[in-house]
Design a protein around this motif. Sequence first.
Motif, short mmCIF file in Angstrom:
data_model
loop_
_atom_site.label_atom_id
_atom_site.label_comp_id
_atom_site.label_asym_id
_atom_site.label_seq_id
_atom_site.Cartn_x
_atom_site.Cartn_y
_atom_site.Cartn_z
N ALA A 1 0.82 -1.21 0.00
CA ALA A 1 0.00 0.00 0.00
C ALA A 1 0.85 1.26 0.00
O ALA A 1 0.47 2.26 -0.60
N GLU A 2 2.00 1.22 0.64
CA GLU A 2 2.83 2.41 0.75
C GLU A 2 3.26 2.91 -0.62
O GLU A 2 3.29 4.11 -0.88
N VAL B 1 2.16 6.79 -1.78
CA VAL B 1 3.15 7.83 -2.05
C VAL B 1 2.86 8.52 -3.37
O VAL B 1 2.84 9.75 -3.48
N GLY B 2 2.60 7.74 -4.40
CA GLY B 2 2.33 8.31 -5.71
C GLY B 2 1.01 9.06 -5.77
O GLY B 2 0.93 10.17 -6.32
N LEU C 1 -2.55 5.03 -11.97
CA LEU C 1 -1.43 4.74 -11.08
C LEU C 1 -1.72 3.50 -10.24
O LEU C 1 -0.88 2.60 -10.12
N ILE C 2 -2.93 3.45 -9.66
CA ILE C 2 -3.30 2.29 -8.84
C ILE C 2 -3.33 1.03 -9.69
O ILE C 2 -2.87 -0.05 -9.28
N ASP C 3 -3.88 1.12 -10.89
CA ASP C 3 -3.97 -0.04 -11.78
C ASP C 3 -2.59 -0.56 -12.14
O ASP C 3 -2.34 -1.77 -12.17
N VAL D 1 0.23 -0.25 -10.40
CA VAL D 1 0.83 -0.93 -9.24
C VAL D 1 0.15 -2.27 -9.00
O VAL D 1 0.80 -3.28 -8.68
N GLY D 2 -1.17 -2.31 -9.16
CA GLY D 2 -1.90 -3.57 -8.98
C GLY D 2 -1.42 -4.65 -9.93
O GLY D 2 -1.24 -5.81 -9.54
N ARG D 3 -1.21 -4.29 -11.19
CA ARG D 3 -0.74 -5.28 -12.16
C ARG D 3 0.67 -5.77 -11.80
O ARG D 3 0.98 -6.95 -11.97
N ASP D 4 1.49 -4.87 -11.29
CA ASP D 4 2.83 -5.29 -10.85
C ASP D 4 2.74 -6.29 -9.71
O ASP D 4 3.61 -7.16 -9.57
N LEU D 5 1.69 -6.16 -8.89
CA LEU D 5 1.52 -7.06 -7.75
C LEU D 5 0.76 -8.33 -8.12
O LEU D 5 0.56 -9.20 -7.28
#
Length: 230
Positions: free
Chosen positions: A167-168, A172-173, A208-210, A212-216
């Motif tokens: 989540a961090e 931040v972004g 941005l959230i999408d 990061v989500g795909r990276d996870l």
Amino acid sequence: MAAGSDPIVGASRDGRSTRWDPHRRERRQAIITAAIAAIEEYGPEVLTARIAEQAGVPRTHVYRHFDGKRALDLAVSAHIGNEIGEHIRGGLAVGGSARDIIGAAIGQHLRWVEEHPNLYRFVAQHAYAVRAKDSRSAVDAKAAFAAELSVLVERYLRALGVDAAAAERVIVGVVGLVDATAAWWLEGGGTPVRAVLTAELTGRVWLLIDSVGRDLGFELDPDRPLPDLP
């Protein structure tokens, strides 16, 4: 027992002192409220004399309750930070899809900035001093937004079975983007209108959230209702 250490006398003295604590707290809060009103009217550089006038007390009385101007600024910043947090929390509580929640939170944030431009400028100027004293305090728009968003994102990540520590990186972004845009918007005279900027920011934050989500390793439909949180 040593002379002058009579516990009854000591208790009596303590009692006389502490019974005035509620009055001191009320007067202290009244000065903070007066400072906020003076900042709204005269700007973030308002003088203590104006604050005292707003509070209806002599200037010297202000510093009976605050150990100098810096202490007053810190108290006012912390109070405003809590207020901002409450507004953002209201936006985050709407439920629905990711786009709904993001848009509501950003909309609440921008509404507060638009309604209280001088307070926003004030906390931006003084937040660094509060962080130096207590890095955990939510004392400006950025810190308040981050604090509220952190709690919500972590809860959703856990509900989705994803490591909440991630989540961090999201927060931040998101916080940096929203706060920088809000400051630019305020100094630009409120153009575009809040509804248009809210929609634009919501789209950018979702990207941005999408990402990061795909990276996870998970994907979300931005318009599909999110699971209910316990």
